[in-house]
Design a protein around this motif. Structure first.
Motif, PDB file in Angstrom:
ATOM      1  N   PRO A 115       0.812  -1.230   0.000  1.00 45.70           N
ATOM      2  CA  PRO A 115       0.000   0.000   0.000  1.00 45.70           C
ATOM      3  C   PRO A 115       0.839   1.270   0.000  1.00 45.70           C
ATOM      4  O   PRO A 115       0.431   2.287  -0.580  1.00 45.70           O
ATOM      5  N   PHE A 116       2.024   1.235   0.608  1.00 40.58           N
ATOM      6  CA  PHE A 116       2.875   2.423   0.616  1.00 40.58           C
ATOM      7  C   PHE A 116       3.530   2.640  -0.737  1.00 40.58           C
ATOM      8  O   PHE A 116       3.813   3.778  -1.122  1.00 40.58           O
ATOM      9  N   LYS A 117       3.785   1.560  -1.478  1.00 41.87           N
ATOM     10  CA  LYS A 117       4.250   1.705  -2.859  1.00 41.87           C
ATOM     11  C   LYS A 117       3.153   2.326  -3.706  1.00 41.87           C
ATOM     12  O   LYS A 117       3.422   3.171  -4.568  1.00 41.87           O
ATOM     13  N   TRP A 118       1.922   1.902  -3.470  1.00 40.99           N
ATOM     14  CA  TRP A 118       0.792   2.503  -4.181  1.00 40.99           C
ATOM     15  C   TRP A 118       0.673   3.982  -3.849  1.00 40.99           C
ATOM     16  O   TRP A 118       0.346   4.797  -4.712  1.00 40.99           O
ATOM     17  N   LEU A 119       0.951   4.306  -2.595  1.00 40.47           N
ATOM     18  CA  LEU A 119       0.879   5.693  -2.146  1.00 40.47           C
ATOM     19  C   LEU A 119       1.890   6.553  -2.901  1.00 40.47           C
ATOM     20  O   LEU A 119       1.552   7.623  -3.424  1.00 40.47           O
ATOM     21  N   GLU A 120       3.130   6.074  -2.990  1.00 39.82           N
ATOM     22  CA  GLU A 120       4.155   6.806  -3.721  1.00 39.82           C
ATOM     23  C   GLU A 120       3.800   6.900  -5.194  1.00 39.82           C
ATOM     24  O   GLU A 120       3.988   7.937  -5.844  1.00 39.82           O
ATOM     25  N   SER A 121       3.250   5.803  -5.738  1.00 39.84           N
ATOM     26  CA  SER A 121       2.842   5.790  -7.145  1.00 39.84           C
ATOM     27  C   SER A 121       1.738   6.820  -7.397  1.00 39.84           C
ATOM     28  O   SER A 121       1.750   7.522  -8.429  1.00 39.84           O
ATOM     29  N   TYR A 122       0.795   6.924  -6.468  1.00 38.03           N
ATOM     30  CA  TYR A 122      -0.281   7.912  -6.632  1.00 38.03           C
ATOM     31  C   TYR A 122       0.285   9.323  -6.645  1.00 38.03           C
ATOM     32  O   TYR A 122      -0.060  10.140  -7.520  1.00 38.03           O
ATOM     33  N   PHE A 123       1.171   9.634  -5.686  1.00 38.21           N
ATOM     34  CA  PHE A 123       1.740  10.982  -5.645  1.00 38.21           C
ATOM     35  C   PHE A 123       2.579  11.259  -6.893  1.00 38.21           C
ATOM     36  O   PHE A 123       2.637  12.405  -7.362  1.00 38.21           O
ATOM     37  N   HIS A 124       3.222  10.224  -7.419  1.00 35.01           N
ATOM     38  CA  HIS A 124       3.968  10.354  -8.667  1.00 35.01           C
ATOM     39  C   HIS A 124       3.033  10.745  -9.813  1.00 35.01           C
ATOM     40  O   HIS A 124       3.272  11.722 -10.532  1.00 35.01           O
ATOM     41  N   GLU A 125       1.955   9.988  -9.966  1.00 32.60           N
ATOM     42  CA  GLU A 125       1.050  10.228 -11.092  1.00 32.60           C
ATOM     43  C   GLU A 125       0.253  11.514 -10.933  1.00 32.60           C
ATOM     44  O   GLU A 125       0.033  12.240 -11.914  1.00 32.60           O
TER      45      GLU A 125
END
Length: 225
Positions: free
Chosen positions: A36-46
């Motif tokens: 979920p924290f990888k998803w979090l970073e991915s969301y902020f990236h996108e």
């Protein structure tokens, strides 16, 4: 006994930043918990790609997130160079700002959490088109919503700081995956636009993340009140 408790609390407060770093490094190594924290970073990236497009006169067509932590933000118009650069750079900035703002005080931490929740909800409404991204963003939304609902603001402040550190560490590691020889992703896109090698862009993003962590470590010695 009271003196022992006070010294323990003092130690934890004094070394809080480094304790967060250690905890985040451990979390990153745990497959299920770290996702979920990888998803979090991915969301902020996108979303950083998307915001850069909106700020420079473009539009966001769609945001897609994938289980492995990858993502895609499809934009139309805007300043292409800035849009491509702001993915990794934006995630670093988000991590830095989340930690920094959470350090100000507990009420500010709650306000920031509410604003991030509002941003995620807007992303769900306007830019999500597929069920997988919907599920991933709901998980990301849940991370912040659970923090927002904590009964004690002190816990919210600490969890928000930890979240910022997790985003920063993932932002430090993510650009390294571009060095796979396939010439795909933001680095390759920037190299195509500027003729500056992809490696240089990866180094720039990595240095940004390292400097952000270094700055936070220095500021943690003189916390804001």
């Amino acid at each position: 006994m009271p003196n022992i408790q006070k010294s323990s609390v003092g130690f934890l407060n004094k070394h809080q930043f480094w304790l967060f770093i250690i905890a985040a490094i451990i979390f990153i190594q745990i497959p299920i918990i770290s996702v979920p924290f990888k998803w979090l970073e991915s969301y902020f990236h996108e979303i950083s790609h998307g915001l850069a497009a909106l700020i420079t006169g473009g539009s966001v067509v769609q945001i897609e997130l994938f289980p492995n932590g990858a993502g895609l933000c499809t934009t139309r118009g805007g300043f292409t160079l800035l849009i491509s650069f702001m993915g990794y750079a934006g995630a670093i900035m988000w991590g830095y700002l989340i930690y920094s703002i959470a350090s100000i005080n507990q009420k500010v931490a709650k306000i920031v959490t509410g604003l991030i929740i509002a941003l995620i909800v807007c992303s769900l409404i306007f830019w999500v088109r597929d069920l997988l991204t919907l599920f991933i963003l709901l998980v990301v939304l849940g991370i912040f919503f659970l923090q927002f609902k904590l009964p004690k603001l002190g816990y919210l402040q600490k969890l928000l700081k930890f979240t910022g550190i997790m985003v920063l560490l993932n932002s430090l590691l993510s650009p390294l995956y571009l060095l796979d020889g396939r010439s795909l992703g933001d680095g390759a896109r920037l190299a195509e636009i500027t003729f500056i090698p992809e490696l240089i862009w990866v180094i720039i993003w990595s240095v940004m993340a390292i400097l952000s962590l270094f700055t936070l470590s220095k500021r943690s010695k003189f916390p804001l009140r």
